[in-house]
Write a protein that holds these residues in place. Structure first.
Motif, mmCIF file in Angstrom:
data_model
loop_
_atom_site.group_PDB
_atom_site.id
_atom_site.type_symbol
_atom_site.label_atom_id
_atom_site.label_comp_id
_atom_site.label_asym_id
_atom_site.label_seq_id
_atom_site.Cartn_x
_atom_site.Cartn_y
_atom_site.Cartn_z
ATOM 1 N N VAL B 16 9.898 5.444 18.807
ATOM 2 C CA VAL B 16 9.578 5.862 17.435
ATOM 3 C C VAL B 16 8.854 4.763 16.664
ATOM 4 O O VAL B 16 8.264 5.011 15.632
ATOM 5 C CB VAL B 16 10.837 6.284 16.639
ATOM 6 C CG1 VAL B 16 11.259 7.662 16.999
ATOM 7 C CG2 VAL B 16 11.947 5.285 16.787
ATOM 8 N N THR B 17 8.915 3.536 17.182
ATOM 9 C CA THR B 17 8.295 2.417 16.483
ATOM 10 C C THR B 17 6.771 2.573 16.478
ATOM 11 O O THR B 17 6.186 2.995 17.456
ATOM 12 C CB THR B 17 8.649 1.107 17.194
ATOM 13 O OG1 THR B 17 9.949 1.215 17.733
ATOM 14 C CG2 THR B 17 8.583 -0.050 16.264
ATOM 15 N N ILE B 18 6.179 2.189 15.360
ATOM 16 C CA ILE B 18 4.715 2.237 15.266
ATOM 17 C C ILE B 18 4.166 0.880 15.682
ATOM 18 O O ILE B 18 4.615 -0.152 15.184
ATOM 19 C CB ILE B 18 4.293 2.632 13.839
ATOM 20 C CG1 ILE B 18 4.661 4.097 13.614
ATOM 21 C CG2 ILE B 18 2.808 2.436 13.625
ATOM 22 C CD1 ILE B 18 4.852 4.438 12.183
ATOM 23 N N GLN B 19 3.216 0.874 16.595
ATOM 24 C CA GLN B 19 2.646 -0.385 17.097
ATOM 25 C C GLN B 19 1.682 -0.909 16.053
ATOM 26 O O GLN B 19 0.499 -0.603 16.076
ATOM 27 C CB GLN B 19 1.947 -0.134 18.436
ATOM 28 C CG GLN B 19 2.813 0.562 19.464
ATOM 29 C CD GLN B 19 4.016 -0.255 19.863
ATOM 30 O OE1 GLN B 19 3.923 -1.454 20.070
ATOM 31 N NE2 GLN B 19 5.170 0.376 19.944
ATOM 32 N N PHE B 20 2.186 -1.755 15.157
ATOM 33 C CA PHE B 20 1.492 -1.977 13.894
ATOM 34 C C PHE B 20 0.024 -2.421 13.958
ATOM 35 O O PHE B 20 -0.823 -1.701 13.457
ATOM 36 C CB PHE B 20 2.292 -2.891 12.971
ATOM 37 C CG PHE B 20 1.475 -3.365 11.816
ATOM 38 C CD1 PHE B 20 1.010 -2.460 10.892
ATOM 39 C CD2 PHE B 20 1.109 -4.683 11.684
ATOM 40 C CE1 PHE B 20 0.225 -2.859 9.839
ATOM 41 C CE2 PHE B 20 0.320 -5.089 10.644
ATOM 42 C CZ PHE B 20 -0.123 -4.176 9.724
ATOM 43 N N GLU B 26 -0.657 5.729 7.013
ATOM 44 C CA GLU B 26 -1.380 6.021 5.781
ATOM 45 C C GLU B 26 -0.422 5.860 4.603
ATOM 46 O O GLU B 26 0.682 6.397 4.620
ATOM 47 C CB GLU B 26 -1.915 7.452 5.817
ATOM 48 C CG GLU B 26 -3.289 7.587 6.444
ATOM 49 C CD GLU B 26 -4.363 6.851 5.655
ATOM 50 O OE1 GLU B 26 -4.503 7.176 4.458
ATOM 51 O OE2 GLU B 26 -5.022 5.971 6.221
ATOM 52 N N PRO B 27 -0.807 5.100 3.574
ATOM 53 C CA PRO B 27 0.085 4.996 2.414
ATOM 54 C C PRO B 27 0.238 6.347 1.722
ATOM 55 O O PRO B 27 -0.699 7.152 1.691
ATOM 56 C CB PRO B 27 -0.623 3.983 1.510
ATOM 57 C CG PRO B 27 -2.019 3.925 1.975
ATOM 58 C CD PRO B 27 -2.007 4.271 3.425
ATOM 59 N N VAL B 28 1.442 6.581 1.188
ATOM 60 C CA VAL B 28 1.710 7.866 0.538
ATOM 61 C C VAL B 28 0.950 7.978 -0.775
ATOM 62 O O VAL B 28 0.451 6.984 -1.306
ATOM 63 C CB VAL B 28 3.216 8.070 0.261
ATOM 64 C CG1 VAL B 28 3.970 8.279 1.535
ATOM 65 C CG2 VAL B 28 3.786 6.930 -0.555
ATOM 66 N N PHE B 96 -2.182 -2.240 0.307
ATOM 67 C CA PHE B 96 -0.853 -2.865 0.324
ATOM 68 C C PHE B 96 -0.682 -3.897 1.433
ATOM 69 O O PHE B 96 0.318 -4.599 1.473
ATOM 70 C CB PHE B 96 0.242 -1.796 0.410
ATOM 71 C CG PHE B 96 0.324 -1.085 1.719
ATOM 72 C CD1 PHE B 96 1.245 -1.488 2.664
ATOM 73 C CD2 PHE B 96 -0.513 -0.028 2.011
ATOM 74 C CE1 PHE B 96 1.338 -0.845 3.879
ATOM 75 C CE2 PHE B 96 -0.441 0.612 3.219
ATOM 76 C CZ PHE B 96 0.486 0.199 4.157
ATOM 77 N N GLU B 97 -1.656 -4.023 2.316
ATOM 78 C CA GLU B 97 -1.586 -5.086 3.315
ATOM 79 C C GLU B 97 -2.317 -6.293 2.738
ATOM 80 O O GLU B 97 -3.527 -6.434 2.866
ATOM 81 C CB GLU B 97 -2.229 -4.627 4.618
ATOM 82 C CG GLU B 97 -1.421 -3.563 5.317
ATOM 83 C CD GLU B 97 -2.206 -2.853 6.380
ATOM 84 O OE1 GLU B 97 -3.259 -3.352 6.805
ATOM 85 O OE2 GLU B 97 -1.764 -1.772 6.788
ATOM 86 N N ILE B 98 -1.561 -7.143 2.059
ATOM 87 C CA ILE B 98 -2.188 -8.225 1.302
ATOM 88 C C ILE B 98 -1.864 -9.550 1.980
ATOM 89 O O ILE B 98 -0.742 -10.024 1.918
ATOM 90 C CB ILE B 98 -1.695 -8.214 -0.162
ATOM 91 C CG1 ILE B 98 -1.831 -6.808 -0.747
ATOM 92 C CG2 ILE B 98 -2.484 -9.180 -0.993
ATOM 93 C CD1 ILE B 98 -1.018 -6.595 -1.981
ATOM 94 N N VAL B 99 -2.845 -10.122 2.648
ATOM 95 C CA VAL B 99 -2.635 -11.373 3.377
ATOM 96 C C VAL B 99 -3.725 -12.367 2.981
ATOM 97 O O VAL B 99 -4.884 -11.988 2.806
ATOM 98 C CB VAL B 99 -2.697 -11.134 4.909
ATOM 99 C CG1 VAL B 99 -2.343 -12.393 5.657
ATOM 100 C CG2 VAL B 99 -1.776 -10.030 5.320
#
Lengths: 392, 119
Positions: B16-20, B26-28, B96-99
């Motif tokens: 069930v894990t998502i391979q990031f 997709e953000p909601v 939201f992926e802020i690096v």
């Protein structure tokens, strides 16, 4: 012959830094001393320099898991000082989010306790199901943790009709899984051997040591702020306070699993009977002078916030008592007489959140003795520190 | 043994894990993420500065000439500034992926176009 064994602050079985000094006699604990003070964050002091609106978000960050309970408690205490009437719909949405948070926390606890028992499969399964409720919270609030839903004067986001339908599906799934875990936790011999009859806290002791939340309810004491002093919409929703009489870790497990089912019922009832209307009223920035307290039943137990305002837009004193601090004394009682190998399970049994309950501890490095400071001593120390720092 | 039925069922299923890094979620709708400014609409009222819990927003200059200095490193992504803005100059993005590699990269300056032309 007794040995002294330090447990923590860094220990593979504990997620958070707390130190226990165990006196062990032939594998059995005869005495225990807890020591706090490793993750003090000074939140109450930061609060004196922020305005009331900003503090909603600081209160959320007291605890990562029961963040909504703290935000709700803080919002309620400010509303009481402002004498603000919040809309009915906002009350229902607060109830729904608070109960969803309870489900989320109990699944997390089930997984963590299974991990302490050495039952990694249940840990993985419980956390997989927790993902369902987190996705629901993400859908409602836009965040997976620290939802930012509660605010002074209501809630920030509404729950529209199409969302309710999707929530129903998820709730059905969660209820089926909760039934499944009841079956697993009552029948699996490896779980029963690690939990039944371990970490006993008798009702009389629980009452005397002021245990709160599921810890008290597992000892047969029906102590629940939702029922005793209803806040939000709990007064209008029928629900029963889950109690078990086993007084051990197994009962704490059954209380939490049954509370998941009870929370699902509350959410269903609240979604069905939610009134229409606005979700928020405007709150002024300045709060009149006064003092107030507010209590909220967080997933771990009773939250207590005390607020003293002085007429400006910043509070004078904000005092927080998180449930773990109330349960720490009963934890020490539970640990008496358990086997060394059962210590992690018993500690995990109260669902400890050390960072929420943190207090400073002053320890003399030479004599290793704890010192208790009163207000006078703090005042003297602060003055000395300033004089030294600025050469006055 | 009370979990065998579930265990055997799961043997056939995928993880069930998502391979990031390879798969993305997709953000909601309405995700709380980084905010951005439509600086020409900004009137420099300082409401966002007052309400920001993390002191992530700074106003450089005054009134309609003011510019915004936004520090993502201090931002707690609460979205209060979006709600409070009277002219809707602040809007929420889905980023939201802020690096960042360095601290300077966290700070974004929102400058007015007019000022660029004159200088």
């Amino acid at each position: 012959m007794t040995f002294e064994i330090p447990f923590g602050p860094q220990h593979p079985a504990l997620e958070e830094p707390i130190n226990f000094m165990f006196e062990i006699e032939e594998e059995r604990v005869v005495n225990v001393k807890p020591r706090l003070g490793y993750v003090h964050r000074g939140i109450e002091k930061i609060a004196e320099n922020r305005n009331y609106q900003q503090l909603v978000y600081l209160s959320e960050r007291i605890c990562g898991i029961c963040s909504f309970a703290h935000a709700l408690c803080y919002s309620q205490v400010v509303e009481e000082l402002l004498d603000l009437k919040i809309p009915e719909r906002a009350k229902f949405i607060r109830t729904i989010v608070a109960e969803m948070e309870r489900i989320q926390n109990h699944y997390l606890w089930l997984g963590l306790t299974a991990k302490e028992m050495g039952f990694e499969t249940l840990f993985m399964y419980a956390w997989r199901d927790r993902e369902t409720i987190i996705e629901m919270l993400d859908m409602i609030s836009g965040k997976r943790v620290n939802y930012g839903m509660s605010t002074i004067g209501g809630v920030r986001r509404d729950i529209p009709e199409p969302m309710i339908k999707r929530m129903e599906e998820s709730l059905n799934h969660l209820e089926a899984r909760a039934e499944y875990y009841t079956k697993v936790c009552t029948k699996d011999p490896s779980i029963l051997k690690r939990t039944v009859g371990i970490g006993i806290l008798r009702p009389r002791e629980a009452r005397a040591l002021c245990a709160v939340g599921p810890t008290a309810r597992a000892s047969g004491i029906p102590r629940d702020v939702r029922a005793d002093e209803p806040y939000a919409a709990y007064g209008e929703i029928p629900f029963k306070v889950v109690t078990y009489r086993g007084c051990d870790v197994a009962s704490r497990m059954y209380v939490r699993i049954d509370e998941i089912k009870e929370s699902i019922k509350i959410i269903r009832y609240a979604l069905k009977n939610m009134p229409e209307g606005p979700i928020r009223v405007k709150a002024p920035m300045r709060v009149p002078e006064g003092e107030a307290i507010s209590r909220v039943e967080a997933p771990r137990g009773e939250n207590l916030h005390f607020l003293k305002s002085n007429g400006t837009d910043k509070p004078e004193r904000w005092k927080i008592r998180a449930p773990t601090l109330a349960n720490l004394l009963s934890l020490c009682r539970m640990l008496m007489g358990v086997n060394l190998a059962d210590i992690p399970v018993v500690i995990a049994g109260i669902d400890p959140c050390i960072a929420c309950a943190e207090r400073i501890a002053l320890i003399d490095a030479k004599t290793k003795k704890l010192k208790v400071w009163e207000g006078k001593d703090l005042w003297r120390y602060a003055n000395e520190w300033y004089r030294k720092r600025y050469g006055l | 043994m009370a979990m065998e039925d579930d265990m055997f069922r799961n043997l056939k299923e995928k993880p069930v894990t998502i391979q990031f890094p390879y798969e993305h979620v997709e953000p909601v709708e309405g995700v709380r993420a980084k905010v951005s400014w439509d600086i020409d609409k900004c009137i420099g009222c300082r409401l966002c500065v007052t309400i920001c819990p993390g002191n992530a927003i700074q106003l450089v200059g005054r009134g309609r000439q003011a510019e915004i200095k936004y520090n993502v490193g201090r931002c707690i992504l609460c979205g209060e500034c979006v709600d409070v803005c009277p002219t809707k100059a602040i809007y929420a993005t889905k980023e939201f992926e802020i690096v960042f590699n360095n601290r300077r990269g966290m700070i974004t300056h929102f400058r007015r176009k007019k000022r660029k032309r004159t200088s």
